[in-house]
Design an enzyme around this catalytic site. Structure first.
Site, PDB file in Angstrom:
ATOM      1  N   LYS A 115      -2.182  -2.008   9.069  1.00 50.49           N
ATOM      2  CA  LYS A 115      -2.421  -0.831   8.797  1.00 50.49           C
ATOM      3  C   LYS A 115      -0.741  -0.153   9.274  1.00 50.49           C
ATOM      4  CE  LYS A 115      -2.690   2.337   4.861  1.00 50.49           C
ATOM      5  NZ  LYS A 115      -3.379   1.563   3.486  1.00 50.49           N
TER       6      LYS A 115
HETATM    7  P1  NAD Z   1       0.816   9.487  -2.355  1.00 47.82           P
HETATM    8  O1  NAD Z   1       2.371   9.862  -1.018  1.00 47.82           O
HETATM    9  O2  NAD Z   1       1.758   9.097  -3.340  1.00 47.82           O
HETATM   10  O3  NAD Z   1       0.174  11.135  -2.918  1.00 47.82           O
HETATM   11  C1  NAD Z   1      -0.927  11.322  -1.878  1.00 47.82           C
HETATM   12  C2  NAD Z   1      -1.015  12.805  -1.993  1.00 47.82           C
HETATM   13  O4  NAD Z   1      -2.439  13.495  -1.669  1.00 47.82           O
HETATM   14  C3  NAD Z   1      -0.361  13.858  -2.516  1.00 47.82           C
HETATM   15  O5  NAD Z   1      -0.726  14.135  -4.239  1.00 47.82           O
HETATM   16  C4  NAD Z   1      -0.341  14.865  -1.675  1.00 47.82           C
HETATM   17  O6  NAD Z   1      -0.203  16.324  -2.143  1.00 47.82           O
HETATM   18  C5  NAD Z   1      -2.026  14.766  -1.328  1.00 47.82           C
HETATM   19  N1  NAD Z   1      -2.715  15.639  -0.523  1.00 47.82           N
HETATM   20  C6  NAD Z   1      -1.853  15.114   0.993  1.00 47.82           C
HETATM   21  N2  NAD Z   1      -2.261  16.459   1.965  1.00 47.82           N
HETATM   22  C7  NAD Z   1      -3.200  16.782   1.256  1.00 47.82           C
HETATM   23  C8  NAD Z   1      -4.920  17.671   1.109  1.00 47.82           C
HETATM   24  N3  NAD Z   1      -4.746  18.415   2.861  1.00 47.82           N
HETATM   25  N4  NAD Z   1      -5.136  18.329  -0.150  1.00 47.82           N
HETATM   26  C9  NAD Z   1      -4.761  18.084  -1.045  1.00 47.82           C
HETATM   27  N5  NAD Z   1      -4.108  16.818  -1.130  1.00 47.82           N
HETATM   28  C10 NAD Z   1      -3.086  16.363  -0.422  1.00 47.82           C
HETATM   29  O7  NAD Z   1       0.071   8.789  -1.979  1.00 47.82           O
HETATM   30  P2  NAD Z   1      -0.414   7.471  -2.101  1.00 47.82           P
HETATM   31  O8  NAD Z   1       0.128   6.581  -2.055  1.00 47.82           O
HETATM   32  O9  NAD Z   1      -1.502   8.169  -3.490  1.00 47.82           O
HETATM   33  O10 NAD Z   1      -2.010   7.275  -1.270  1.00 47.82           O
HETATM   34  C11 NAD Z   1      -3.334   8.389  -1.312  1.00 47.82           C
HETATM   35  C12 NAD Z   1      -4.166   7.642  -1.025  1.00 47.82           C
HETATM   36  O11 NAD Z   1      -5.460   6.560  -1.142  1.00 47.82           O
HETATM   37  C13 NAD Z   1      -4.913   7.348   0.668  1.00 47.82           C
HETATM   38  O12 NAD Z   1      -5.775   7.530   1.323  1.00 47.82           O
HETATM   39  C14 NAD Z   1      -4.048   6.596   0.848  1.00 47.82           C
HETATM   40  O13 NAD Z   1      -4.347   5.207   1.973  1.00 47.82           O
HETATM   41  C15 NAD Z   1      -4.868   6.119  -0.721  1.00 47.82           C
HETATM   42  N6  NAD Z   1      -4.529   3.893  -0.661  1.00 47.82           N
HETATM   43  C16 NAD Z   1      -3.450   3.839  -1.481  1.00 47.82           C
HETATM   44  C17 NAD Z   1      -2.673   2.890  -1.985  1.00 47.82           C
HETATM   45  C18 NAD Z   1      -1.226   3.109  -2.807  1.00 47.82           C
HETATM   46  O14 NAD Z   1      -0.894   1.459  -3.337  1.00 47.82           O
HETATM   47  N7  NAD Z   1      -0.242   3.648  -3.010  1.00 47.82           N
HETATM   48  C19 NAD Z   1      -3.901   1.988  -1.901  1.00 47.82           C
HETATM   49  C20 NAD Z   1      -5.082   2.036  -1.590  1.00 47.82           C
HETATM   50  C21 NAD Z   1      -5.605   3.587  -1.282  1.00 47.82           C
END
Ligand code: NAD
Length: 429
Positions: A115
């Site tokens: 990561k």
């Molecule tokens: P993203 O940037 O697209 O979305 C993140 C979201 O979280 C946004 O809506 C943001 O406003 C919100 N957020 C941030 N801080 C916050 C808080 N304090 N309280 C409430 N909401 C908050 O990111 P993503 O890619 O959707 O990733 C989200 C989670 O999923 C992360 O933990 C990431 O590691 C995990 N994840 C993502 C993927 C992927 O393919 N993108 C894969 C596996 C896991």
């Protein structure tokens, strides 16, 4: 001085890596993991920190700190996302890299875990500045990433555009005759630049596939079931939209801009459009604003945390009034939160299983690039479905075998796979 030091200590964020370590130790004890393999897996292989300068639009130079932690590559090349966020630090990246090792192992895909990220608030920068920051970070990482060595992907605040800039920078710094062989240095690329159909929605789709399996096991109907979603970015918005065709009802959503509620239902498609236009769920016209605590207390059948780590803790877990937590985010529940959820009888589909759809389809993108193929969406979805459902059953069977909670079972399933591989190969020299 002593008072200031104490206050500073209190303000310090809980260590995410300490959570991973506690989860790992619990599983390793229960399964009696080989002591040598336990020592190997309890430390990341490589930790890379790069500090690099970028020229801003106004001519100023700003310094950035970028991270890449490569936890383990026993099963294949290092694999994991890149995050642009102010909270990115070595502790968080170490934890996220370790989860990636377990995730790839449970899904039986030939990847290790890594990561990375940059400590920054991306909304403060222009698109031109973001491009320069991304390119300079890629340049600073140099050969620490590579298509057969370590393959980044999108995560919080990064997307297919960022992946395209990384790809272009990486290719531009390769010898000309090697460039065409390196398109799989990142996944989550735009389709036109070598991305896969289905990668954008893959993590949310995987969340929904695992929820479907849980409903079968629990004789529970998704039609009319209510759900709440924290984080309405890639993972949260896709999970919300993909649950809609099942007849489930989104009643509350929260992101960095605020939280909203409409007990009659919020249309996930319309909310997604609103987020794209306005930057967040706040001010969505067809719902009322609520505070964080009210959001966490909203009664629903399913809670999908899809934002950041440490959201379900000893303070907030008692608020929850749901039957299932489906962890779209990495590390949303800390060990104290976990114990409380168990005592409340709330089921958890743990992150390393629930959100594995993203890395599974990243693997498919990588395979398509290596073979110069382009798969139809149906093929991608079907293949991912098979892999994630097999992983789900593996975790369910392990939970039964060891009579343990699902997170620990997921760890045991991952660690057993790695233990076998280490025992077969031995340790060099
Ligand atoms: P993203 O940037 O697209 O979305 C993140 C979201 O979280 C946004 O809506 C943001 O406003 C919100 N957020 C941030 N801080 C916050 C808080 N304090 N309280 C409430 N909401 C908050 O990111 P993503 O890619 O959707 O990733 C989200 C989670 O999923 C992360 O933990 C990431 O590691 C995990 N994840 C993502 C993927 C992927 O393919 N993108 C894969 C596996 C896991």
């Amino acid at each position: 001085m002593a008072v200031i030091a104490q206050k500073k200590k209190k303000a310090k964020r809980a260590s995410v890596y300490a959570n991973v370590t506690a989860q790992f130790n619990k599983a390793a004890d229960i399964m009696e993991l080989d002591a040598d393999i336990r020592r190997i897996l309890s430390k990341p292989n490589n930790e890379i920190i790069v500090n690099f300068p970028v020229k801003m639009d106004d001519g100023r130079i700003e310094m950035f700190s970028g991270y890449r932690v490569q936890h383990n590559n026993a099963l294949g090349p290092y694999k994991g996302g890149l995050r642009f966020h102010p909270a990115v630090d070595i502790d968080e990246v170490r934890a996220l890299a370790t989860w990636m090792t377990w995730k790839s192992a449970i899904a039986y895909i030939p990847y290790g875990g890594a990561k990375g990220g940059i400590q920054m608030e991306p909304s403060k920068y222009s698109s031109e500045e973001l491009e320069k920051i991304t390119r300079r970070f890629t340049f600073a990482l140099g050969n620490n990433i590579g298509p057969e060595y370590d393959i980044p992907a999108p995560d919080v605040n990064t997307n297919s555009q960022i992946m395209a800039w990384i790809l272009d920078t990486f290719l531009s710094t390769m010898p000309p005759h090697e460039r065409q062989r390196c398109i799989h240095v990142v996944t989550g690329k735009p389709i036109e630049s070598g991305g896969s159909l289905g990668r954008d929605k893959a993590t949310g789709q995987g969340v929904v596939f695992t929820i479907e399996e849980w409903t079968k096991d629990n004789n529970f109907g998704l039609k009319g079931a209510t759900y709440i979603v924290q984080g309405f970015g890639n993972v949260g918005s896709w999970a919300a939209r993909l649950l809609k065709p099942h007849g489930s009802i989104l009643t509350a959503a929260e992101d960095i801009t605020g939280a909203i509620l409409n007990s009659k239902g919020i249309d996930p498609e319309k909310l997604t459009e609103h987020v794209w236009e306005s930057g967040g769920v706040a001010n969505y016209p067809d719902a009322e604003p609520i505070c964080h605590e009210t959001f966490m207390r909203t009664k629903a059948d399913i809670f999908i945390p899809a934002a950041l780590e440490n959201q379900i803790t000893k303070e907030t877990a008692p608020f929850l009034d749901v039957r299932l937590v489906a962890e779209g985010a990495n590390g949303p529940t800390d060990p104290n939160g976990d114990s409380i959820l168990q005592s409340m009888g709330i089921d958890v589909i743990p992150d390393i299983l629930c959100n594995a759809g993203g890395v599974i389809v990243s693997y498919f993108e990588w395979l398509q690039n290596k073979r110069s193929e382009f798969w139809e969406l149906e093929e991608v979805d079907n293949k991912m479905y098979k892999k994630i459902v097999t992983a789900y059953k593996r975790v369910r069977d392990t939970a039964k075998k060891y009579n343990t909670d699902w997170r620990t079972a997921a760890y045991i399933a991952a660690l057993s796979h790695l233990e076998t591989v280490y025992k077969e190969r031995g340790i060099f020299p």
